[in-house]
Motif scaffolding. Structure first.
Motif, PDB file in Angstrom:
ATOM      1  N   UNK A   1       0.846  -1.185   0.000  1.00 18.56           N
ATOM      2  CA  UNK A   1       0.000   0.000   0.000  1.00 18.56           C
ATOM      3  C   UNK A   1       0.883   1.237   0.000  1.00 18.56           C
ATOM      4  N   UNK A   2       0.587   2.174  -0.890  1.00 26.05           N
ATOM      5  CA  UNK A   2       1.377   3.401  -1.000  1.00 26.05           C
ATOM      6  C   UNK A   2       0.431   4.588  -0.933  1.00 26.05           C
ATOM      7  N   UNK A   3       0.768   5.553  -0.098  1.00 25.15           N
ATOM      8  CA  UNK A   3       0.055   6.833  -0.057  1.00 25.15           C
ATOM      9  C   UNK A   3       0.961   7.873  -0.686  1.00 25.15           C
ATOM     10  N   UNK A   4       0.436   8.592  -1.646  1.00 30.71           N
ATOM     11  CA  UNK A   4       1.198   9.652  -2.302  1.00 30.71           C
ATOM     12  C   UNK A   4       0.574  10.980  -1.907  1.00 30.71           C
ATOM     13  N   UNK A   5       1.323  11.761  -1.154  1.00 28.40           N
ATOM     14  CA  UNK A   5       0.892  13.092  -0.759  1.00 28.40           C
ATOM     15  C   UNK A   5       1.419  14.074  -1.795  1.00 28.40           C
ATOM     16  N   UNK A   6       0.539  14.854  -2.362  1.00 19.77           N
ATOM     17  CA  UNK A   6       0.969  15.807  -3.380  1.00 19.77           C
ATOM     18  C   UNK A   6       0.335  17.160  -3.112  1.00 19.77           C
ATOM     19  N   UNK A   7       1.067  18.175  -3.472  1.00 15.55           N
ATOM     20  CA  UNK A   7       0.631  19.532  -3.220  1.00 15.55           C
ATOM     21  C   UNK A   7       0.145  20.212  -4.476  1.00 15.55           C
TER      22      UNK A   7
END
Length: 122
Positions: A5-11
């Motif tokens: 599982x990967x969470x990608x936080x992007x702005x």
């Protein structure tokens, strides 16, 4: 269902004098990780800059995306190795207490033969 599982936080991305979140910049990264068997969540935040990623490109053509995929695969293999190592150490620790003279004795109601000699019946 994948357990990776990967969470990608992007702005937000600043383009044309507007700062909005653009998940299209992460399309190549998300698709490549999903092909590799990862579950991917994109989470918008206001601190991360994604202007180095190319807009709506595949992962093979974007060098930043290739480095991100390589980092995810490297960390996943390290985590899997650490999990297996800790499982093996726990197994050894459990077996050490069973096979010593200080371990509890097993009292069987009958004589136990550990040779497992099986007679063939014809």
């Amino acid at each position: 269902m994948s357990f990776q599982y990967v969470r990608i936080y992007y702005g937000p991305c600043d383009s044309f004098h507007s700062a909005i979140h653009k998940p299209q910049k992460l399309r190549g990264l998300r698709e490549k990780l999903q092909v590799l068997g990862f579950r991917v969540d994109l989470i918008p935040i206001f601190r991360c800059n994604i202007k180095n990623l190319c807009f709506n490109m595949s992962s093979e053509m974007d060098p930043v995306c290739r480095r991100a995929v390589a980092a995810v695969l490297d960390s996943s293999s390290k985590l899997l190795r650490a999990r297996n190592y800790l499982w093996f150490l726990a197994l050894l620790d459990d077996q050490m207490f069973r096979r010593t003279t200080h371990a509890l004795k097993d009292y069987w109601p009958f004589d136990y033969d550990d040779d497992f000699n099986i007679k063939k019946v014809y």
